[in-house]
Design an enzyme around this catalytic site. Structure first.
Site, mmCIF file in Angstrom:
data_model
loop_
_atom_site.group_PDB
_atom_site.id
_atom_site.type_symbol
_atom_site.label_atom_id
_atom_site.label_comp_id
_atom_site.label_asym_id
_atom_site.label_seq_id
_atom_site.Cartn_x
_atom_site.Cartn_y
_atom_site.Cartn_z
ATOM 1 N N ARG B 48 26.094 -12.851 44.930
ATOM 2 C CA ARG B 48 26.378 -12.252 46.239
ATOM 3 C C ARG B 48 25.347 -12.708 47.267
ATOM 4 N NH1 ARG B 48 29.811 -7.807 46.420
ATOM 5 N NH2 ARG B 48 29.349 -7.506 44.221
ATOM 6 N N GLU B 133 37.769 -11.465 25.565
ATOM 7 C CA GLU B 133 37.290 -10.640 24.456
ATOM 8 C C GLU B 133 36.313 -9.554 24.932
ATOM 9 O OE1 GLU B 133 37.972 -11.137 20.728
ATOM 10 O OE2 GLU B 133 37.374 -9.107 21.172
ATOM 11 N N GLY B 138 33.269 -4.407 24.147
ATOM 12 C CA GLY B 138 32.101 -5.295 24.222
ATOM 13 C C GLY B 138 32.028 -6.350 23.154
ATOM 14 N N LYS B 209 41.159 -0.234 29.296
ATOM 15 C CA LYS B 209 41.108 -0.871 27.983
ATOM 16 C C LYS B 209 42.372 -0.567 27.175
ATOM 17 C CE LYS B 209 36.083 -0.755 28.101
ATOM 18 N NZ LYS B 209 34.901 0.128 27.866
ATOM 19 N N GLY B 306 26.572 -3.011 27.002
ATOM 20 C CA GLY B 306 25.229 -3.578 26.980
ATOM 21 C C GLY B 306 25.304 -5.049 27.316
#
Lengths: 432, 432
Positions: B48, B133, B138, B209, B306
Site C-alpha cells: 500500500r 489452500e 491455514g 470458509k 498465523g
C-alpha cells in the site's frame, strides 16, 4: 488421445479391494465421468483363476483373464490398477506397464517399501504416473499432501499409527486392562486380525508404511530394510497400567524424524501422553501426525484398512491419473534429491521408561543413577515405591542415543541389586 | 519456458503472511529449487505504501512497488501470489492476472466465498491455475485432498472447526467455566482475537470458509450468501455447563451436508458429544471432519491461522503452480458439474437442545410435549428438575427440519407455563 474416448484400465486383482473398486466404478460412473471429462472403462480384470463365483459384481464376466501381462500390454489399456499385493509378479507387471507409458495406481505397500525406486525409475522412463495413496493409511488422503501440499515447507517428523490391527489390540488393552493374548483373540474374532497376525503385531506392515512415508517426507529413498522394527507382542497389561499412572497410553508408532542431514525411521511400541492427539485414536483407526518447520503440527485421521475405504483411495488416484492422461500431463515425479543418510537405531535419539525390581536397601538409587550417568544418560524422573521384599524403581530418561540407553539397561540387568527389569519402553510425543 | 530460467512471482501484500512467504522463499530456496526444477524469484512486491521499515526482511528494497496492476502485467511475471485480502482490488488484480495466463495463489477467503466463480472463469479463460489452500484452515492440507484425493468418492458431509479465535474462546469456556466476555478478553490479550472480533465471533469468517469447502466437496458453486450464519456470542457459561452434563461440549461448527440432490451449508454453535473427534480440538486449533460414502470418516487437524502456518500453505501452492508452469500443464480446473440446490436453513435437518424454565405444576410436561408433537418434532430425551419456584425442563429432539424446530420454540415461548427459554442450541455429531 481424444477427450471423448473412454479412459481404459486394467485391473489386477479382484479380492476385497478389487471388488470394491469395481463396485465404486459402477455406482459412481456418472460422477467420475463428469470429474474426469471422459468415462472410465474396465478393459480387463486379471485374476489368479477364472470361474470363481463373483456374486453380483456388476461386470461382464468375459473381462476376466489370468494373463495379467497380456492385459497390461494391450494397446487399449491406459491405466494399470494393481490391488494384488506381493513382490515379484507385481514388480514385473508394474514395471512393464510403466515403461510402456501406462500410468499405475497401486496399493502395494510391500513392493513400494522394498523396491519403490525401481517403480519410480520405470515411471520416469515411460513418462507415466505412479500413484499409491492406498498403500499407507488406507482411505486417509495423506500421501498427496506429503507429495504436494507440504512441498513449500520442511517436514521435521512424521509419527503415525498406521496399523489398524495393533491399534485395536492396544486400545482394547488400554480400555479393558486385558493382556496382549486376550486382546488379540478379540481382534481375531471381530475380523480385525488375520489368522496369522505376524505382519501386523511384529510391525512388518507398519515398517513398510514407515519407509514410504519417510521417502516422501524427506525426499530420500528409504526402504523397509532401513527401518528399525520392534513388534508389540511384548507389551503387557502391567506396561499399560504403568503408562496410565504416568498419564500416558501405549501405541505402536511408526516414526520418521529428521535431524540435520540424517533421518531416523523406526517402528516400535511407545508411551505417549494422553494429551497427544495420537493418544485418542482408538479402535482400528489410523492417524498420522506430521510436524513441519512452518505449518506446525498437523494430523490426518481415518480408516486405515477395509475394502471400501482402500478402494476410495484407489479411485481418487485413478481419477487423477485419468485426468493426466486426457490432458497429456503427469503428476510431479519422485522427489529424492535430498538423499539424507538413514541413522541406525543406535544413533536415534529417544527416551526410555524403565521399570526395575530392586533390593530394598540404602544406596540402591545412588548405584542405579550412577549407571545412567556413566552412559551419559540423563534421568528426567524417578519414582520409588515398595515394601521390604518388593521395591520398585520407575525411571524415565531424557532424550539420549538409543545405543546409550540400551547399554544402560544391559548394565542395570547385571547389577546384584536389580532383581529384574520389569519393562523397558520408549517414550515419545513429549511424554514426561 | 525453459526449465533453467527462474519462475518469477509477483507478491501482492507484505503483511503478516506476506513477510513469512518472503522469509520461507529465502530460507528454503535450495529445497524449493530442487523440488520445482528451477529457482523461484520475486519479481516485485506490491504494498500500500513504500518506505515502511521492513526490518530484516531478506529482500531487495527496490522490489517494492505501489502499482500492483503494473506489476501483475509485467511480461516477466509467471505467478501472482495474493495475501492482501479484501474484495474489490483483489478481484481486479486476480482476474487480470488469470486472464493473462498467470497462475494465481491466494489466501483470500472472502473473495473466493463471495465471487469464486468469477476467479474460476478467469482461470479457465486464461488457461491458468488458481490455488487457494491457505484460504481455509491455514496450514492444514485440506483443499487439495477435497479437490483431488476424494474425487473417486462421494462426500456426504463436512463438519469443521475453521475459526481459531472462537475455538479458543469456547475451549476456554469449557475448561475454566468462564463466560463469553471473560474468555473473549483472554483471547484478545493473548493475541488470538482482533480488536474488533466481529468477523470471528459472529461467524462471518467461518461462513466464508464453509462456502469454499461446500463448493469443493459437492462440485457446486456455493457463495457466502448461501450460508446460514449464527454467531457464538450468545453461548453462555450455563449452556456450556448443561452441555457437560450431557457428555458434550459446544463448538462453533461449519457444516455442509448433502441429502439427495441438495446441500445444507451453515455456521452456528452446536453441542457435540465429547467422544466426537472434533470435541478434543482445543485452543486455537482447527480441524475438519469429512464423511464420505466409501472412505468413512476422515479428519484433518492443525493450525488454522498465523503468518508462518498460512505461508506454508501458500508456498505449497506456489511450488505446485511453478511446476505446472515449467511443464506447461494445469491443475484440475474447477469442478462444478453437480450444481446441487442449496437448501435454506428451514429445510435443514438438525436437532435442538432446549432448556426451559417452567411453572411447577401438574401437566406441564404434557402441554410442552404436545407443542412438539403438533409441529411433528420428535423428542429424544427429557430431563425434569427443580423446586417449586424454579422448575426446569431440558429437552433434546430427534432430527427435524429447522423451521419446525424454530416454530416449536416460538410457540413454547408463548405458553403461560413457560417462564423463559433459557437456551436453544443445535446438536450435531450424533450427540444424544
Amino acid at each position: 488421445m481424444s477427450p471423448t474416448r473412454p479412459v481404459r484400465l486394467a485391473l489386477l486383482g479382484c479380492g476385497t479391494v478389487g471388488t470394491e473398486v469395481v463396485r465404486l466404478l459402477h455406482e459412481q460412473a456418472d460422477d467420475l465421468t463428469a470429474r474426469i471429462g471422459a468415462p472410465l472403462e474396465i478393459a480387463g480384470i486379471a485374476v489368479r483363476r477364472l470361474g470363481r463365483d463373483r456374486g453380483d459384481l456388476p461386470v461382464d464376466p468375459s473381462l476376466f483373464t489370468t494373463d495379467a501381462l497380456g492385459l497390461i500390454k494391450r494397446d487399449d489399456v491406459d491405466l494399470v490398477v494393481e490391488v494384488v499385493g506381493g513382490i515379484e509378479s507385481a514388480r514385473t507387471w508394474l514395471v512393464e506397464g510403466l515403461r510402456a507409458g501406462k500410468s499405475v495406481v497401486t496399493a502395494n505397500k510391500a513392493l513400494l517399501a522394498e523396491d519403490g525406486g525401481t517403480l519410480h525409475d520405470a515411471a520416469a522412463e515411460g513418462n507415466a504416473d505412479l500413484y499409491y495413496e492406498a498403500s499407507v493409511a488406507g482411505a486417509i488422503p495423506l500421501l498427496r499432501p506429503l507429495r504436494e501440499s507440504l512441498h513449500g515447507d520442511r517436514v521435521t517428523a512424521v509419527t503415525g499409527i498406521v496399523n489398524g490391527t495393533t491399534n485395536f489390540i492396544l486400545s482394547s488393552m488400554a480400555t479393558t486392562g486385558a493382556g496382549f493374548n486376550e486382546a488379540l483373540e478379540e481382534a481375531t474374532e471381530l475380523g480385525y486380525a488375520e489368522a496369522d497376525p505376524t505382519a501386523d503385531v511384529e510391525g512388518f506392515d507398519a515398517a513398510a508404511k514407515a519407509a514410504i512415508l519417510a521417502s516422501l517426507a524427506f525426499h530420500t529413498r528409504v526402504t523397509a530394510a532401513d527401518v528399525f522394527r520392534e513388534g508389540m507382542t511384548g507389551v503387557t497389561a502391567g506396561d499399560m497400567a504403568s503408562a496410565k499412572e504416568m498419564g500416558c497410553t501405549i501405541k505402536l508408532l511408526c516414526i520418521a524424524q529428521r535431524r540435520d542431514d540424517t533421518v531416523s525411521v523406526r517402528v516400535h511400541p511407545a508411551m505417549i501422553p494422553l494429551s497427544h492427539p495420537l493418544a485418542g485414536v482408538g479402535d482400528a483407526f489410523n492417524a498420522v501426525f506430521v510436524e513441519t518447520e512452518a505449518a506446525g503440527p498437523l494430523m490426518f485421521y481415518g480408516r486405515g484398512a477395509g475394502g471400501r475405504p482402500t478402494a476410495s483411495a484407489v479411485l481418487g488416484d485413478i481419477v487423477a491419473a485419468a485426468r493426466n492422461k486426457l490432458s497429456g500431463t503427469r503428476a510431479p515425479s519422485e522427489s529424492n534429491y535430498a538423499k539424507l543418510r538413514v541413522r541406525p537405531i543406535g544413533e536415534s535419539l529417544t527416551r526410555y521408561h524403565i521399570s526395575l525390581d530392586v533390593a530394598e536397601r540404602p544406596g540402591v538409587l545412588a548405584t542405579v543413577a550412577g549407571v545412567f550417568a556413566q552412559h551419559e544418560v540423563s534421568i528426567a524422573t524417578v519414582r520409588q515405591s515398595g515394601r521390604a521384599d518388593d521395591a520398585k524403581l520407575v525411571i524415565v530418561t531424557h532424550s539420549a542415543p538409543d545405543a546409550a540407553l540400551a547399554a544402560t539397561v544391559e548394565e542395570l540387568a547385571s547389577l546384584d541389586i536389580v532383581r529384574s527389569i520389569a519393562s523397558v519402553l520408549r517414550v515419545e510425543g513429549g511424554a514426561g
